[in-house]
Motif scaffolding. Structure first.
Motif, PDB file in Angstrom:
ATOM      1  N   ASP A 617     -27.741  55.272 -62.182  1.00  0.00           N
ATOM      2  CA  ASP A 617     -27.764  54.334 -61.059  1.00  0.00           C
ATOM      3  C   ASP A 617     -26.098  54.325 -60.663  1.00  0.00           C
ATOM      4  O   ASP A 617     -25.274  54.813 -61.460  1.00  0.00           O
ATOM      5  N   SER A 618     -25.914  54.387 -59.415  1.00  0.00           N
ATOM      6  CA  SER A 618     -24.640  53.955 -58.729  1.00  0.00           C
ATOM      7  C   SER A 618     -24.264  52.558 -58.409  1.00  0.00           C
ATOM      8  O   SER A 618     -24.861  52.026 -57.536  1.00  0.00           O
ATOM      9  N   ILE A 619     -23.435  51.945 -59.068  1.00  0.00           N
ATOM     10  CA  ILE A 619     -23.160  50.615 -58.669  1.00  0.00           C
ATOM     11  C   ILE A 619     -21.531  50.507 -58.602  1.00  0.00           C
ATOM     12  O   ILE A 619     -20.746  51.311 -59.034  1.00  0.00           O
ATOM     13  N   PHE A 620     -21.294  49.288 -57.915  1.00  0.00           N
ATOM     14  CA  PHE A 620     -19.933  48.782 -57.711  1.00  0.00           C
ATOM     15  C   PHE A 620     -19.712  47.926 -59.038  1.00  0.00           C
ATOM     16  O   PHE A 620     -20.349  47.020 -59.352  1.00  0.00           O
ATOM     17  N   VAL A 621     -18.432  48.451 -59.568  1.00  0.00           N
ATOM     18  CA  VAL A 621     -18.015  47.620 -60.899  1.00  0.00           C
ATOM     19  C   VAL A 621     -16.481  47.313 -60.519  1.00  0.00           C
ATOM     20  O   VAL A 621     -15.792  47.773 -59.504  1.00  0.00           O
ATOM     21  N   GLN A 622     -16.014  46.520 -61.317  1.00  0.00           N
ATOM     22  CA  GLN A 622     -14.546  45.946 -61.179  1.00  0.00           C
ATOM     23  C   GLN A 622     -13.693  47.278 -61.648  1.00  0.00           C
ATOM     24  O   GLN A 622     -14.229  48.076 -62.614  1.00  0.00           O
ATOM     25  N   ARG A 623     -12.572  47.437 -61.201  1.00  0.00           N
ATOM     26  CA  ARG A 623     -11.787  48.640 -61.453  1.00  0.00           C
ATOM     27  C   ARG A 623     -11.549  48.795 -62.837  1.00  0.00           C
ATOM     28  O   ARG A 623     -11.372  49.936 -63.151  1.00  0.00           O
ATOM     29  N   ALA A 624     -11.147  47.791 -63.806  1.00  0.00           N
ATOM     30  CA  ALA A 624     -11.024  48.022 -65.145  1.00  0.00           C
ATOM     31  C   ALA A 624     -12.007  48.528 -65.882  1.00  0.00           C
ATOM     32  O   ALA A 624     -11.882  49.113 -66.784  1.00  0.00           O
ATOM     33  N   GLY A 625     -13.178  48.489 -65.023  1.00  0.00           N
ATOM     34  CA  GLY A 625     -14.510  48.905 -65.977  1.00  0.00           C
ATOM     35  C   GLY A 625     -14.539  50.498 -65.777  1.00  0.00           C
ATOM     36  O   GLY A 625     -15.078  50.943 -66.653  1.00  0.00           O
ATOM     37  N   LEU A 626     -13.567  50.971 -65.337  1.00  0.00           N
ATOM     38  CA  LEU A 626     -13.411  52.493 -65.332  1.00  0.00           C
ATOM     39  C   LEU A 626     -12.955  53.003 -66.515  1.00  0.00           C
ATOM     40  O   LEU A 626     -13.230  54.295 -67.068  1.00  0.00           O
ATOM     41  N   GLN A 627     -12.447  52.303 -67.399  1.00  0.00           N
ATOM     42  CA  GLN A 627     -12.104  52.640 -68.568  1.00  0.00           C
ATOM     43  C   GLN A 627     -12.883  52.331 -69.770  1.00  0.00           C
ATOM     44  O   GLN A 627     -12.790  52.476 -71.245  1.00  0.00           O
TER      45      GLN A 627
END
Length: 782
Positions: A617-627
């Motif tokens: 699934d493609s969702i928006f997450v907080q930027r820190a979630g990229l790590q």
């Protein structure tokens, strides 16, 4: 030149005149009235919210320099018709009074102007002699030079006696007619105008006829002089007299207590909205009438405007009685937090990149040292999305998340929020910090939620900036203004994306199992809200926020007594939504896109998707979630051509293998998860001819690590058996059980083993057919 020459020639006379002039200039005290006054609070619209009696037990409002026109006309006509023409005294009136008093051989008439009466009131009832009258006359002329006529009239209105311990027009109006002076009729104004002349007339049930004659005589004079028209006069004389004193409004008594400590004896205009405060009081009263049937007596509600941080409603306690501490202001008192801190942990983990919104977290029986948290419903889901764990307020996932995040890190966030009742270090609270092991108060908690909401609002309004002083104290004084500090590109505590994702979870209104009170809640309301219940059912919380408002509710007993049914969801929650119902409709928060990133996640686990995740699934997450790490719950497995068994190259041709991706949870999580998720597919067991290549496939459910067990006795005084439980990921696998080194039995499918063990320390060993082994040490006590 002539003046200088005269002074030189008449030095003694000039000196005496100068001394008299200096005395005259300084004869009048700088402050005429220094008596203590009542503390008075008003709403933002100017309506009276309440007052506290002055230190000398007199009801004396602070000076009001605005006198209603009706009272002005009445008092001038009754006391001083030439007020605007004389210099402070009226020679004609004085002469008439002197002649009348001489003839009657006693003081029968005063002849004082209103200015002279102000002086007499300021001199605190000195004897009425001719010498004193002379002093009053001199000081009256000085007062006329110092102040305008309107201010002199206001001084009289604020300090005139109106009977009993009532001083001043403002208090008299509320005491005898139950409303402000500006709302009085002509008859009511005339009644108050004649009272300072004879204040004893007002006592209820006494002197009614004399008071009526005096009032109507004044109304007749007003009519004869054209001050009021005939119809008004006829209606006025038909009005009755006050029969009993009215109680002062006490609409925000606990806020009055708070303001009295810092602004004693002052008239304070607050930020409270009069209509909203009344409606909140009524809501609290209605719920108190229901809750007191269960011996739950105290309620507190706070409403804050997010944008201005103005306190709009302040109900510090329910309308109970003194036995149940109705005068205690609960809003600023420390109480056990229950689950109300969980959103701060969730936001912190999002903000630091330790978590994605729907990451699966473990919900299984947990023992951490001597701490054994349990969910409210005493059940387990095995694994649950973090956002779902928050919206359902599950305790075990929260404790495990706190352990993962770090107790000290979370404690640091709470200190950044300035929760003042969290006074000790992190180790003092331990992991119970997230479940009510600490205390906080409704004021600080509402302030924190308002600051979080404002962070999102400001981020949107400033196109991606933060304020340095975002977590500022709310205000309740109308003349105060919040200083949010300066712009900054750096977050204050949490970034806007993490807060938004936290609120998105808190907005989900999900019905817990067996909750009968859910009919109170309307899932269409876009409100981020959280409830909390402290240990022992002592404190029930509900705090909710929209883009514009924060509402906080506490329910319980001020003395700390717990009651069955004192649960945040069923007691504080309905009050929260009743208050939101009387607030203006508010939009949902604007999504802070600059603090969010769109990523691909594994639909089943909520982790960042790896290449072997089947459903994404493609969702928006907080930027820190990229790590965050990729999904750990998907594995590449090899099956036989019928997909019946797992195989490997040691037992099966590679050319015939089927290679597929499989969602697999650890054994203990799997044991509980599959009971709640019937579509979950366990891994096929290994072909018996193959060597198992994998991690341990089983886990103890009971006992927990290094635990001490007390064996109870039955009614026949026989010691009960101890039952061990095990979860295995392979259906039908045999497990062989050993107590110390002794074989005690075999289980298959359902792995439960009952034993009768002696007091002491024992080692339990479980061994499956594939050689996987688990050991557990326990201590048995009687």
């Amino acid at each position: 030149m002539r003046l200088l020459k005269y002074i030189q020639e008449h030095k003694i006379k000039s000196g005496v005149f100068l001394i008299i002039l200096i005395w005259y200039y300084f004869s009048l005290p700088k402050q005429l009235f220094d008596e203590p006054t009542s503390t008075v609070i008003e709403s933002s619209e100017g309506d009276l919210l309440g007052a506290q009696i002055a230190e000398d037990e007199q009801w004396r409002f602070p000076h009001n320099y605005s006198i209603p026109i009706k009272f002005q006309e009445c008092i001038l006509e009754f006391e001083d018709g030439y007020f605007y023409k004389h210099p402070g005294f009226n020679p004609v009136s004085i002469a008439k009074a002197f002649w009348q008093n001489i003839n009657s051989h006693k003081i029968k008439r005063g002849g004082s102007t209103l200015t002279q009466q102000v002086i007499r009131l300021s001199r605190k009832g000195k004897r009425r002699t001719y010498f004193e009258k002379f002093i009053e006359t001199i000081l009256a002329t000085r007062l006329e030079l110092r102040h305008s006529k309107s201010k002199i009239l206001a001084l009289y209105g604020s300090n005139a006696p109106f009977g009993g311990n009532v001083v001043g027009l403002d208090m008299a109006s509320w005491r005898y007619f139950g409303r402000s002076p500006s709302e009085l009729s002509w008859a009511e104004s005339a009644t108050l105008a004649v009272l300072p002349n004879a204040p004893s007339l007002i006592y209820p049930g006494k002197n009614q006829e004399r008071l009526l004659i005096k009032r109507n005589r004044l109304l007749k004079k007003l009519f004869n002089k054209g001050k009021i028209e005939e119809l008004t006069y006829k209606l006025a004389i038909e009005e009755g007299l006050p029969q009993k004193p009215f109680a002062l409004p006490q609409i925000a008594p606990h806020l009055l207590q708070k303001i009295n400590k810092q602004s004693k004896g002052e008239r304070v205009k607050t930020t409270i909205e009069f209509g909203l405060q009344n409606r909140v009081n009524e809501i609290v009263k209605n719920h108190h009438n229901k809750l007191k049937q269960n011996q739950i007596h105290n309620i507190a509600v706070l409403v804050i405007d997010v944008k201005s941080r103005r306190v709009l409603a302040y109900t510090g306690n329910s309308p109970t009685n003194s036995t149940h501490q109705k005068d205690v202001d609960i809003i600023d008192k420390p109480r056990s937090t229950g689950s109300i801190l969980k959103p701060f942990l969730y936001a912190g983990m999002l903000d630091s990149g330790d978590l994605l919104p729907n990451t699966l977290v473990a919900d299984v029986p947990t023992q951490i040292a001597n701490y054994n948290p349990k969910n409210f419903d005493m059940q387990y889901d095995g694994a649950v999305p973090a956002s779902r764990a928050l919206s359902r307020s599950l305790n075990v996932p929260a404790v495990r998340m706190l352990q993962q995040f770090g107790l000290d890190r979370f404690h640091h966030y709470l200190k950044e929020l300035n929760l003042r009742d969290i006074k000790y270090n992190a180790n003092h609270y331990g992991l119970s910090l997230i479940l009510g092991g600490a205390e906080s108060n409704l004021w600080d908690l509402c302030k924190s939620y308002a600051s979080l909401s404002s962070t999102i609002n400001h981020y949107d309004e400033t196109q991606g900036k933060y304020y340095t002083n975002e977590f500022v104290e709310p205000i309740f004084m109308a003349n105060s203004k919040v200083d949010f500090g300066t712009f900054s590109k750096e977050k204050t505590v949490f970034d806007a994306g993490s807060i938004y994702m936290t609120y998105k979870s808190l907005k989900e209104v999900n019905r817990p199992e067996g909750e009968e009170n859910w009919e109170f809640f309307d899932s269409s309301k876009e409100i981020a809200w959280k409830t909390g219940t402290s240990f022992g059912f002592r404190d029930a919380w509900a705090i909710g926020t929209t883009k514009d408002y924060v509402v906080g509710v506490w329910v319980g007993n001020a003395d700390g007594e717990g009651r069955p049914g004192l649960v945040g969801l069923s007691t504080a929650g309905p009050i929260l939504f009743d208050v939101f119902d009387v607030l203006p409709k508010s939009d949902w928060f604007t999504q802070p896109f600059d603090e969010l990133s769109r990523i691909s996640i594994c639909k089943k686990s909520g982790y960042r998707a790896s290449e072997i995740c089947n459903e994404k699934d493609s969702i928006f997450v907080q930027r820190a979630g990229l790590q965050t790490k990729p999904c750990p719950h998907h594995f590449r497995v090899h099956l036989d051509e019928n997909s019946q068994y797992q195989v490997n190259s040691s037992c099966y041709p590679i050319s015939k293998m089927k290679h597929t991706n499989w969602f697999v949870l650890p054994p203990l999580m799997e044991f509980y998860y599959q009971a709640k998720n019937p579509t979950y597919q366990t891994l096929p067991k290994f072909n018996e001819d193959c060597l198992s290549e994998g991690k341990s496939k089983m886990a103890f459910i009971y006992p927990k690590e290094t635990m001490k067990v007390f064996l109870p006795k039955n009614f026949e005084e026989h010691t009960n058996q101890l039952v061990f439980r095990l979860a295995h990921s392979t259906v039908g696998m045999k497990v062989f059980w050993y107590l110390n080194a002794d074989f005690i039995g075999t289980t298959q499918t359902f792995h439960e083993m009952a034993i009768m063990a002696q007091k002491g320390t024992h080692i339990i060993t479980a061994l499956d057919e594939q050689g996987n082994e688990l050991k557990r040490s326990i201590e048995i006590a009687e």
